[in-house]
Design an enzyme around this catalytic site. Structure first.
Site, PDB file in Angstrom:
ATOM      1  N   GLN A  27       0.745  -1.215   0.075  1.00 14.58           N
ATOM      2  CA  GLN A  27      -0.130   0.056   0.055  1.00 14.58           C
ATOM      3  C   GLN A  27       0.808   1.316   0.073  1.00 14.58           C
ATOM      4  O   GLN A  27       0.419   2.223  -0.624  1.00 14.58           O
ATOM      5  CB  GLN A  27      -1.146   0.159   1.103  1.00 14.58           C
ATOM      6  CG  GLN A  27      -2.259  -0.542   0.909  1.00 14.58           C
ATOM      7  CD  GLN A  27      -3.202  -0.522   2.231  1.00 14.58           C
ATOM      8  OE1 GLN A  27      -2.747   0.224   3.164  1.00 14.58           O
ATOM      9  NE2 GLN A  27      -4.502  -0.818   2.049  1.00 14.58           N
ATOM     10  N   ASP A  49       5.427  -6.651  14.223  1.00 16.79           N
ATOM     11  CA  ASP A  49       5.000  -7.983  13.831  1.00 16.79           C
ATOM     12  C   ASP A  49       4.661  -7.892  12.404  1.00 16.79           C
ATOM     13  O   ASP A  49       4.180  -6.862  11.637  1.00 16.79           O
ATOM     14  CB  ASP A  49       3.638  -7.911  14.361  1.00 16.79           C
ATOM     15  CG  ASP A  49       2.881  -9.288  13.943  1.00 16.79           C
ATOM     16  OD1 ASP A  49       3.087 -10.367  14.437  1.00 16.79           O
ATOM     17  OD2 ASP A  49       2.144  -9.299  13.167  1.00 16.79           O
ATOM     18  N   TYR A  54       3.305 -11.484   3.921  1.00 14.67           N
ATOM     19  CA  TYR A  54       2.683 -10.011   3.712  1.00 14.67           C
ATOM     20  C   TYR A  54       3.540  -9.496   2.573  1.00 14.67           C
ATOM     21  O   TYR A  54       4.796  -9.594   2.287  1.00 14.67           O
ATOM     22  CB  TYR A  54       2.939  -9.177   4.845  1.00 14.67           C
ATOM     23  CG  TYR A  54       2.149  -9.562   6.034  1.00 14.67           C
ATOM     24  CD1 TYR A  54       1.043 -10.284   5.983  1.00 14.67           C
ATOM     25  CD2 TYR A  54       2.511  -9.045   7.516  1.00 14.67           C
ATOM     26  CE1 TYR A  54       0.328 -10.783   7.167  1.00 14.67           C
ATOM     27  CE2 TYR A  54       1.677  -9.576   8.446  1.00 14.67           C
ATOM     28  CZ  TYR A  54       0.795 -10.051   8.266  1.00 14.67           C
ATOM     29  OH  TYR A  54      -0.086 -10.321   9.283  1.00 14.67           O
ATOM     30  N   GLN A 177      -2.612 -15.014  17.894  1.00 10.52           N
ATOM     31  CA  GLN A 177      -2.946 -13.597  17.358  1.00 10.52           C
ATOM     32  C   GLN A 177      -4.255 -13.783  16.549  1.00 10.52           C
ATOM     33  O   GLN A 177      -4.311 -13.820  15.416  1.00 10.52           O
ATOM     34  CB  GLN A 177      -1.606 -13.109  16.528  1.00 10.52           C
ATOM     35  CG  GLN A 177      -2.079 -11.752  15.709  1.00 10.52           C
ATOM     36  CD  GLN A 177      -0.681 -11.303  15.012  1.00 10.52           C
ATOM     37  OE1 GLN A 177      -0.813 -11.117  13.899  1.00 10.52           O
ATOM     38  NE2 GLN A 177       0.442 -11.703  15.447  1.00 10.52           N
ATOM     39  N   SER A 206      -6.201  -5.890  14.007  1.00 10.01           N
ATOM     40  CA  SER A 206      -7.225  -5.090  13.652  1.00 10.01           C
ATOM     41  C   SER A 206      -7.958  -4.303  14.794  1.00 10.01           C
ATOM     42  O   SER A 206      -9.268  -4.555  14.957  1.00 10.01           O
ATOM     43  CB  SER A 206      -8.150  -5.887  12.811  1.00 10.01           C
ATOM     44  OG  SER A 206      -8.932  -4.796  12.133  1.00 10.01           O
ATOM     45  N   PRO A 207      -7.455  -3.839  15.858  1.00 10.53           N
ATOM     46  CA  PRO A 207      -8.098  -3.155  16.928  1.00 10.53           C
ATOM     47  C   PRO A 207      -8.934  -2.037  16.695  1.00 10.53           C
ATOM     48  O   PRO A 207      -9.689  -1.739  17.285  1.00 10.53           O
ATOM     49  CB  PRO A 207      -6.979  -2.931  17.991  1.00 10.53           C
ATOM     50  CG  PRO A 207      -5.845  -2.537  17.232  1.00 10.53           C
ATOM     51  CD  PRO A 207      -6.100  -3.615  16.091  1.00 10.53           C
ATOM     52  N   ALA A 209     -10.521  -1.988  13.859  1.00  9.98           N
ATOM     53  CA  ALA A 209     -11.290  -2.612  12.506  1.00  9.98           C
ATOM     54  C   ALA A 209     -11.235  -2.199  11.305  1.00  9.98           C
ATOM     55  O   ALA A 209     -12.012  -1.687  10.560  1.00  9.98           O
ATOM     56  CB  ALA A 209     -12.884  -2.479  13.106  1.00  9.98           C
ATOM     57  N   LYS A 216     -14.262   7.769  10.480  1.00 10.31           N
ATOM     58  CA  LYS A 216     -13.999   8.230   9.256  1.00 10.31           C
ATOM     59  C   LYS A 216     -15.031   8.023   8.240  1.00 10.31           C
ATOM     60  O   LYS A 216     -15.418   8.498   7.226  1.00 10.31           O
ATOM     61  CB  LYS A 216     -12.588   8.309   8.673  1.00 10.31           C
ATOM     62  CG  LYS A 216     -11.955   6.964   8.291  1.00 10.31           C
ATOM     63  CD  LYS A 216     -10.501   7.054   7.837  1.00 10.31           C
ATOM     64  CE  LYS A 216     -10.140   5.619   7.450  1.00 10.31           C
ATOM     65  NZ  LYS A 216      -8.900   5.618   7.297  1.00 10.31           N
ATOM     66  N   GLN A 291       0.156   8.758  11.742  1.00  4.55           N
ATOM     67  CA  GLN A 291      -0.878   7.693  12.512  1.00  4.55           C
ATOM     68  C   GLN A 291      -0.135   6.941  13.761  1.00  4.55           C
ATOM     69  O   GLN A 291      -1.021   6.421  14.380  1.00  4.55           O
ATOM     70  CB  GLN A 291      -1.351   6.983  11.418  1.00  4.55           C
ATOM     71  CG  GLN A 291      -2.321   7.478  10.405  1.00  4.55           C
ATOM     72  CD  GLN A 291      -2.764   6.420   9.268  1.00  4.55           C
ATOM     73  OE1 GLN A 291      -1.861   5.767   9.035  1.00  4.55           O
ATOM     74  NE2 GLN A 291      -3.667   6.626   8.923  1.00  4.55           N
TER      75      GLN A 291
END
Length: 334
Positions: A27, A49, A54, A177, A206-207, A209, A216, A291
């Site tokens: 990305q 991690d 990936y 995990q 993904s805490p 989500a 947003k 971020q």
């Protein structure tokens, strides 16, 4: 930054963990990825991690480059094995002895390190005897290539069986995990109680989500340009299950709670998962450096019982809680 013990061990990790799924090697550009890793270090994050799958190994390489020059003993580096990698041939997948022993060497080379602190089974492999898998992991530990063993998205029965074999082999299975957030609570009924009994911690992914809990995304509105929901290279697919109007409406009810606490909605979401005492760390990703600092600020936030009750009421019944949804593939992916 606060630190927590991982499982029933003396090993500590930062409770905010920097993860590079869907970002490094795919990305975001490599220079932005490196800046994000530097921002994580500046924020006090010491735990990183990744996984060989990936970006088909590229994420490990980017992370290894970004951490080059750091004192290795001051970092905790985690990676995983299971999903197809490389040319994705018939033995380039799963938890066979062959794939594990070849994959750890590949990961170490890309990460530019002699060992990883935690080597994780990225899913349960129904096509390999668990005894074979755990023996291979034990050999990885005895060779000094990993210090501890973990798993990802294993159900309670799988955790119990894996933990028993690990104990017999003299190695420590200390973590799981799973996906966990205000919107995805499937581990609470079975996985967490079993893990508490066995001395296994959760390292949750993904805490926020996949960004939905930042607030947003507005119900009925076009998704913002450049957001994960607009990313056709993988982000949009990962987030699609949460992009329903009833979920997005419930998320907006969290905004006043975060506002009263003087924190962002993302910080509220990360702080919420860290209130669970079985959670050792929350994995956060980033597509830009700022971020990282914002997410790291969730460390140490304590939510009162009253606030937790208000959060539950705000989210209501949109949270997914069925423990049967803790799943690994029925067969290895082709």
């Amino acid at each position: 930054m606060e630190f927590r013990y991982l499982g029933n061990s003396g090993f500590k990790i930062s409770e905010i963990i920097y993860g590079n799924w869907l970002t490094h090697g795919s990305q975001v550009e490599n220079d932005i990825a490196t800046q994000s890793v530097r921002a994580a270090l500046d924020a006090g994050i010491t735990t990183f991690d990744t996984a060989d799958a990936y970006a088909n190994t590229a994420a490990e390489e980017v992370l290894g480059d970004a951490l080059a020059g750091e004192r290795r003993a001051s970092l905790e580096i985690f990676t995983k094995v299971y999903w197809p990698t490389g040319p994705k041939g018939h033995n380039d997948v799963g938890l066979s002895r062959k794939h594990i022993l070849e994959s750890i060497d590949g990961s170490l080379g890309r990460l530019r390190t002699d060992y990883v602190d935690l080597y994780q089974a990225h899913r349960y492999d129904s096509e390999t005897p668990l005894e074979e898998t755990m023996q291979a992991f034990a050999d990885v530990v005895r060779a000094g290539k990993a210090l501890y063993i973990g798993v990802s998205e294993w159900n309670a029965d799988q955790l119990r069986a894996g933990h028993a074999l690990a104990k017999d082999l003299g190695i420590q299975l200390i973590s799981n995990q799973p996906q966990y957030s205000l919107l995805w609570r499937v581990i609470e009924k079975d996985v967490v109680p079993t893990s508490v009994e066995l001395g296994i911690s959760q390292i949750v992914w993904s805490p926020v989500a996949q960004g939905v809990l930042t607030g947003k995304y507005q119900p009925g509105a076009q998704v913002p340009a450049g957001s994960r929901a607009a990313d056709e290279k993988g982000g949009a697919n990962a987030i699609k299950d949460f992009m329903r109007d009833d979920v997005l409406t419930a998320v907006q009810r969290l905004a006043p709670i975060a506002g009263e606490l003087g924190i962002t909605m993302a910080q509220l979401a990360v702080a919420w998962v860290l209130q669970n005492p079985n959670v050792a760390g929350a994995i956060v990703g980033a597509s830009r450096p700022e971020q990282v600092a914002s997410n790291a600020a969730a460390s140490g936030i304590v939510l009162s019982a009253d606030v937790l009750a208000r959060i539950d009421e705000a989210v209501g019944d949109v949270s997914v809680t069925d423990p049967a949804l803790t799943l690994s593939p029925a067969r290895r992916p082709a």
